[in-house]
Design a protein around this motif. Structure first.
Motif, mmCIF file in Angstrom:
data_model
loop_
_atom_site.group_PDB
_atom_site.id
_atom_site.type_symbol
_atom_site.label_atom_id
_atom_site.label_comp_id
_atom_site.label_asym_id
_atom_site.label_seq_id
_atom_site.Cartn_x
_atom_site.Cartn_y
_atom_site.Cartn_z
ATOM 1 N N PRO A 175 50.538 39.749 38.418
ATOM 2 C CA PRO A 175 50.717 40.022 36.980
ATOM 3 C C PRO A 175 50.724 41.521 36.695
ATOM 4 C CG PRO A 175 48.492 39.254 37.413
ATOM 5 C CD PRO A 175 49.246 39.133 38.707
ATOM 6 N N GLU A 176 51.230 41.877 35.536
ATOM 7 C CA GLU A 176 51.401 43.280 35.154
ATOM 8 C C GLU A 176 50.140 43.888 34.541
ATOM 9 O OE1 GLU A 176 54.728 43.502 32.548
ATOM 10 O OE2 GLU A 176 56.108 42.686 34.031
ATOM 11 N N TYR A 177 49.015 43.226 34.622
ATOM 12 C CA TYR A 177 47.797 43.726 33.990
ATOM 13 C C TYR A 177 46.681 43.850 35.010
ATOM 14 C CZ TYR A 177 47.447 38.636 33.849
ATOM 15 O OH TYR A 177 47.482 37.309 34.171
ATOM 16 N N GLU A 178 45.638 44.567 34.613
ATOM 17 C CA GLU A 178 44.446 44.682 35.445
ATOM 18 C C GLU A 178 43.630 43.410 35.286
ATOM 19 O OE1 GLU A 178 42.358 48.359 34.994
ATOM 20 O OE2 GLU A 178 44.209 49.390 34.448
ATOM 21 N N TRP A 179 43.131 42.883 36.397
ATOM 22 C CA TRP A 179 42.407 41.625 36.338
ATOM 23 C C TRP A 179 41.258 41.606 37.336
ATOM 24 C CZ3 TRP A 179 42.360 38.770 40.840
ATOM 25 C CH2 TRP A 179 43.368 39.044 41.779
ATOM 26 N N ALA A 180 40.353 40.658 37.073
ATOM 27 C CA ALA A 180 39.228 40.393 37.972
ATOM 28 C C ALA A 180 38.935 38.906 37.915
ATOM 29 C CB ALA A 180 37.995 41.179 37.533
ATOM 30 N N VAL A 181 38.302 38.410 38.976
ATOM 31 C CA VAL A 181 37.832 37.026 39.014
ATOM 32 C C VAL A 181 36.326 37.071 39.240
ATOM 33 C CG1 VAL A 181 37.873 34.836 40.270
ATOM 34 C CG2 VAL A 181 40.009 36.079 39.882
ATOM 35 N N ILE A 182 35.596 36.363 38.408
ATOM 36 C CA ILE A 182 34.150 36.249 38.582
ATOM 37 C C ILE A 182 33.852 34.849 39.094
ATOM 38 C CG2 ILE A 182 31.912 36.206 37.418
ATOM 39 C CD1 ILE A 182 32.960 38.282 35.476
ATOM 40 N N ALA A 183 33.142 34.780 40.208
ATOM 41 C CA ALA A 183 32.729 33.507 40.801
ATOM 42 C C ALA A 183 31.322 33.176 40.307
ATOM 43 C CB ALA A 183 32.746 33.606 42.325
ATOM 44 N N VAL A 184 31.177 32.019 39.675
ATOM 45 C CA VAL A 184 29.897 31.596 39.107
ATOM 46 C C VAL A 184 29.285 30.510 39.994
ATOM 47 C CG1 VAL A 184 28.768 30.545 37.100
ATOM 48 C CG2 VAL A 184 30.713 32.075 36.772
ATOM 49 N N ARG A 185 28.011 30.696 40.310
ATOM 50 C CA ARG A 185 27.274 29.669 41.063
ATOM 51 C C ARG A 185 26.611 28.731 40.075
ATOM 52 N NH1 ARG A 185 25.860 34.537 43.434
ATOM 53 N NH2 ARG A 185 26.996 34.899 45.363
ATOM 54 N N CYS A 215 40.001 38.849 32.601
ATOM 55 C CA CYS A 215 39.004 38.379 33.553
ATOM 56 C C CYS A 215 39.065 36.862 33.580
ATOM 57 C CB CYS A 215 37.613 38.841 33.137
ATOM 58 S SG CYS A 215 36.343 38.340 34.319
ATOM 59 N N PHE A 216 39.106 36.319 34.767
ATOM 60 C CA PHE A 216 39.109 34.872 34.964
ATOM 61 C C PHE A 216 37.764 34.503 35.569
ATOM 62 C CE2 PHE A 216 43.389 36.455 35.106
ATOM 63 C CZ PHE A 216 44.079 35.577 34.288
ATOM 64 N N VAL A 217 37.079 33.542 34.958
ATOM 65 C CA VAL A 217 35.766 33.110 35.422
ATOM 66 C C VAL A 217 35.917 31.693 35.959
ATOM 67 C CG1 VAL A 217 33.357 32.728 34.790
ATOM 68 C CG2 VAL A 217 34.668 34.557 33.675
ATOM 69 N N ALA A 218 35.518 31.496 37.222
ATOM 70 C CA ALA A 218 35.686 30.200 37.881
ATOM 71 C C ALA A 218 34.423 29.852 38.652
ATOM 72 C CB ALA A 218 36.876 30.252 38.840
#
Length: 105
Positions: free
Chosen positions: A78-88, A58-61
């Motif tokens: 990429p070869e993996y499962e991923w997510a991006v979390i957008a932070v306010r 998980c990438f948090v930006a």
């Protein structure tokens, strides 16, 4: 406006703590552990060089950088499962990108 030059590490930890994950330091990243699941979490100031291998990531930006980060990840495929979390700035967040067949955090 959020301080885009510094990664939202404190916010990332808070999100995963509030979701019931155990947060374990691991250098510039941390591991979020709960039940059978372990997610490697990276807080990103603007962009990042995504690792080529892994499992759940998980990438948090900051909100203003999340779309660009998602695009970089899609392009690198990429070869993996991923997510991006957008932070306010106020601490609210949303999952900005979860690939279709990927597991959400």
């Amino acid at each position: 406006m959020a301080p885009v030059s510094t990664p939202p590490m404190k916010e990332a930890r808070s999100i995963f703590n509030n979701l019931g994950y155990e947060v374990v330091d691991d250098g510039d990243e941390f591991r979020a552990k709960r039940k059978w699941r372990e997610v490697r979490v990276t807080a990103c100031a603007d962009s990042t060089t995504a690792p080529k291998r892994g499992e759940l990531r998980c990438f948090v930006a900051w909100e203003e950088n999340a779309a660009r980060l998602s695009q970089q990840l899609r392009e690198s495929n990429p070869e993996y499962e991923w997510a991006v979390i957008a932070v306010r700035e106020g601490g609210d967040y949303e999952v900005a990108r979860v690939p279709p067949s990927k597991i959400a955090v």
